[in-house]
Scaffold this active site. Structure first.
Site, PDB file in Angstrom:
ATOM      1  N   ASN A 178      -2.119  45.791  -2.614  1.00 38.30           N
ATOM      2  CA  ASN A 178      -2.565  44.742  -3.090  1.00 38.30           C
ATOM      3  C   ASN A 178      -2.296  44.718  -4.776  1.00 38.30           C
ATOM      4  O   ASN A 178      -1.792  44.164  -5.389  1.00 38.30           O
ATOM      5  CB  ASN A 178      -4.107  44.777  -2.857  1.00 38.30           C
ATOM      6  N   TRP A 222      -2.318  51.598   9.191  1.00 40.95           N
ATOM      7  CA  TRP A 222      -3.503  52.157   9.345  1.00 40.95           C
ATOM      8  C   TRP A 222      -3.952  52.314  10.643  1.00 40.95           C
ATOM      9  O   TRP A 222      -4.318  53.443  11.111  1.00 40.95           O
ATOM     10  CB  TRP A 222      -4.832  51.126   8.657  1.00 40.95           C
ATOM     11  N   SER A 231      -0.607  51.184  -3.238  1.00 40.45           N
ATOM     12  CA  SER A 231      -1.347  50.161  -2.627  1.00 40.45           C
ATOM     13  C   SER A 231      -0.895  48.756  -2.594  1.00 40.45           C
ATOM     14  O   SER A 231      -0.087  48.306  -3.460  1.00 40.45           O
ATOM     15  CB  SER A 231      -2.697  49.832  -3.321  1.00 40.45           C
ATOM     16  N   GLU A 245      -3.902  42.074   1.876  1.00 40.75           N
ATOM     17  CA  GLU A 245      -5.279  41.416   2.424  1.00 40.75           C
ATOM     18  C   GLU A 245      -5.909  40.625   1.241  1.00 40.75           C
ATOM     19  O   GLU A 245      -6.515  39.798   1.656  1.00 40.75           O
ATOM     20  CB  GLU A 245      -6.396  42.404   3.016  1.00 40.75           C
ATOM     21  N   LYS A 301     -10.386  45.147   6.567  1.00 44.42           N
ATOM     22  CA  LYS A 301     -11.123  44.833   5.189  1.00 44.42           C
ATOM     23  C   LYS A 301     -10.665  43.342   4.909  1.00 44.42           C
ATOM     24  O   LYS A 301      -9.669  43.122   4.470  1.00 44.42           O
ATOM     25  CB  LYS A 301     -10.399  45.838   4.102  1.00 44.42           C
ATOM     26  N   LYS A 338     -12.445  44.668  -2.978  1.00 43.21           N
ATOM     27  CA  LYS A 338     -12.004  45.477  -3.730  1.00 43.21           C
ATOM     28  C   LYS A 338     -10.296  45.538  -3.889  1.00 43.21           C
ATOM     29  O   LYS A 338      -9.554  45.574  -4.872  1.00 43.21           O
ATOM     30  CB  LYS A 338     -12.267  47.184  -3.468  1.00 43.21           C
ATOM     31  N   THR A 393      -7.400  51.965  -4.618  1.00 43.34           N
ATOM     32  CA  THR A 393      -6.463  50.743  -4.638  1.00 43.34           C
ATOM     33  C   THR A 393      -6.047  50.107  -6.093  1.00 43.34           C
ATOM     34  O   THR A 393      -4.930  49.468  -6.041  1.00 43.34           O
ATOM     35  CB  THR A 393      -7.306  49.680  -3.874  1.00 43.34           C
ATOM     36  N   GLY A 452     -12.987  53.264   3.202  1.00 46.64           N
ATOM     37  CA  GLY A 452     -13.064  54.190   2.058  1.00 46.64           C
ATOM     38  C   GLY A 452     -11.422  54.126   1.516  1.00 46.64           C
ATOM     39  O   GLY A 452     -10.839  53.698   1.896  1.00 46.64           O
ATOM     40  N   VAL A 479       0.665  43.084   5.662  1.00 44.67           N
ATOM     41  CA  VAL A 479      -0.127  42.053   5.239  1.00 44.67           C
ATOM     42  C   VAL A 479      -0.952  42.616   3.767  1.00 44.67           C
ATOM     43  O   VAL A 479      -1.262  43.683   3.876  1.00 44.67           O
ATOM     44  CB  VAL A 479      -1.104  41.944   6.127  1.00 44.67           C
TER      45      VAL A 479
END
Lengths: 336, 336
Positions: free
Chosen positions: A253, A12, A251, A278, A105, A188, A245, A133, A276
């Site tokens: 996650n 990011w 994604s 998150e 996040k 999220k 996501t 976002g 990572v």
């Protein structure tokens, strides 16, 4: 206000550096890993976190964290659980009134602090904003169209930063609700793990859509309990980011949840990554916060219980899908 | 109340017949196509609309539309633009007070009538309910977990029907907002075409997530203008169904948009199908209704203009992605 610091050269942070050059800014990017600093300097690539993206020569890379504070504005793009430590290094060098734009996040374990609360504690002299976002980093770096929320308690600052970082393919929209943005971005990721579990078990798209609906309702409950606004949940940083996501293997996650649903051990899934996930660290922090505020979050609770081994995958599936709504969720969940 | 009629043996009507047998009911399924009647009678399959699904022997199939009215309750699962004609045939045979459960998603061209309005006009002696939500028919028929909204202006009826059609893997949730359900189901198909266009043009998941967010805001504006409830938009029949339809190639509307985005002519895309792409007929009807009510629906407007040839694909993309939000959509769009 052209000189912008970016703290963190993960996917990011690196994408933000690229997109800021498109906005005509001169970003300085701090990387934790010497190999990343070296690669960006020499081959203009970040092979570890954002491969295949050319990093323009206008991006300066540095390993000097303290020096990054000396910019007109600084974007904080480190993992949520590392943000406090990073802020403590930055604090002595941070100019009074210089804007901090949170791009992390999560919710801090232990303290239960939102990213906005944590930065306010550690960088009290900063003016605060938060950017969030639906933003897969590689798409942003490639210049694919992306819209984000940029929130600040100071309307002037939000408007100023929109102009500073926006470009035709990267559009920030100003918001006055940093709390809603911070909570939405944290929750999220946890919900996305649950949606991944459902796909990992091949339960179908109907079940995943129902879970996203139920998940947004519990996300909204926590936002409102923390003093954020319902409409923020329905915007880019809430619904938009959740939809992204919770339905794409891009994604981290979601794909971690998918592996869990297929029966793979969490350690193996995390050990195979250098970035990572998150939602894994944030899940217990969300739950602790929800408990303190008296907010029911059954989807996040099931994900947290799966992650720390208190629930089997079958029990988790049961908890994710059993009685997802009371009457229709609108009345019982969204409106409270 | 065990004998249930189902009007329409497309994918959805056929899946409903299967899922009703799981709830212990004895459904009678009316099919328009003689080939479908014959195939279900002889090989217990619907090879045209829902292949690979075994249809239990407890499902009776018929070609006598009038006779289907003589049941304890009737599910109406025909395409939206055919529903009025079907109701006119049923009307003389419909027992006073027998429940009609609308399973069609659309707005009638010409009249601009919601499915609920249309059935109220044509079957005034029926008690009305509407069923909607994230439901790919094949998943429902296979017994994959699915949750839907079942709305009626009569709370008793909604509760009774929940019990009548529900089973462990097919859970209806009662709602008192049939208008919100009818509008949401109609608009989401139009939005799904727009999301398909974005994927067809390879604009990325970020752009699609932003468009879904923007789309839900305009869906909600129309719901509220028609007297429906905001929270219905955030439930299974709104957000849930939109998320499902706007992100999977299983959706006819989404995959039609995808083809349009790839530059294929609409005639070719529709000609290659034997089923109905509801969003194509509903797009102009949504726009006409929105204009009458003074509601801005820029995403639906762009889709309608593309479908009827008033806009090129490039102009459509511009309209779908340009200035998707005013400030942050929450304030300007959702709250009005």
């Amino acid at each position: 206000m052209d000189k912008i610091g970016i703290v963190g050269a993960g996917a990011w942070g690196t994408a933000l550096a690229v997109v800021l050059t498109r906005a005509g800014r001169q970003p300085t990017l701090w990387a934790h890993e010497p190999a990343v600093v070296h690669a960006i300097r020499t081959v203009r690539r970040n092979p570890i976190f954002l491969p295949d993206i050319d990093i323009p020569g206008t991006v300066t890379v540095t390993d000097d964290l303290a020096a990054v504070a000396a910019n007109d504005a600084v974007l904080l793009a480190v993992p949520a659980q590392h943000l406090r430590g990073v802020c403590r290094v930055l604090a002595p060098h941070w100019p009074k009134g210089a804007p901090a734009i949170i791009c992390a996040k999560g919710i801090e374990q232990g303290s239960g602090a939102l990213m906005t609360e944590l930065v306010a504690q550690e960088l009290p002299q900063a003016r605060l904003a938060i950017l969030s976002g639906p933003t897969f980093a590689a798409e942003v770096a490639r210049g694919q169209p992306t819209a984000v929320t940029l929130a600040s308690g100071e309307p002037d600052l939000a408007a100023q930063l929109v102009t500073l970082i926006g470009s035709p393919t990267f559009r920030p929209y100003a918001s006055g609700d940093p709390v809603g943005v911070a909570v939405g971005g944290a929750v999220k990721n946890v919900l996305a793990i649950g949606c991944g579990v459902v796909e990992g078990r091949a339960l179908g798209d109907n079940a995943r859509a129902a879970l996203i609906t139920r998940g947004l309702a519990e996300l909204a409950r926590l936002v409102v309990a923390k003093g954020g606004r319902m409409e923020t949940c329905m915007g880019l940083s809430g619904l938009g980011d959740l939809v992204l996501t919770a339905s794409s293997r891009q994604s981290r996650n979601y794909s971690t949840g998918l592996g869990l649903g297929q029966g793979k051990p969490l350690e193996d899934l995390l050990g195979a990554r250098h970035d990572v996930v998150e939602g894994v660290a944030t899940a217990p922090a969300v739950l602790a916060l929800a408990a303190r505020l008296g907010v029911e979050m059954p989807v996040c609770a099931a994900v947290a219980a799966l992650i720390d081994g208190r629930m089997t995958i079958d029990e988790t599936i049961g908890a994710l899908l059993a009685r997802p709504f009371k009457s229709e969720l609108g009345r019982t969940a969204i409106e409270r």
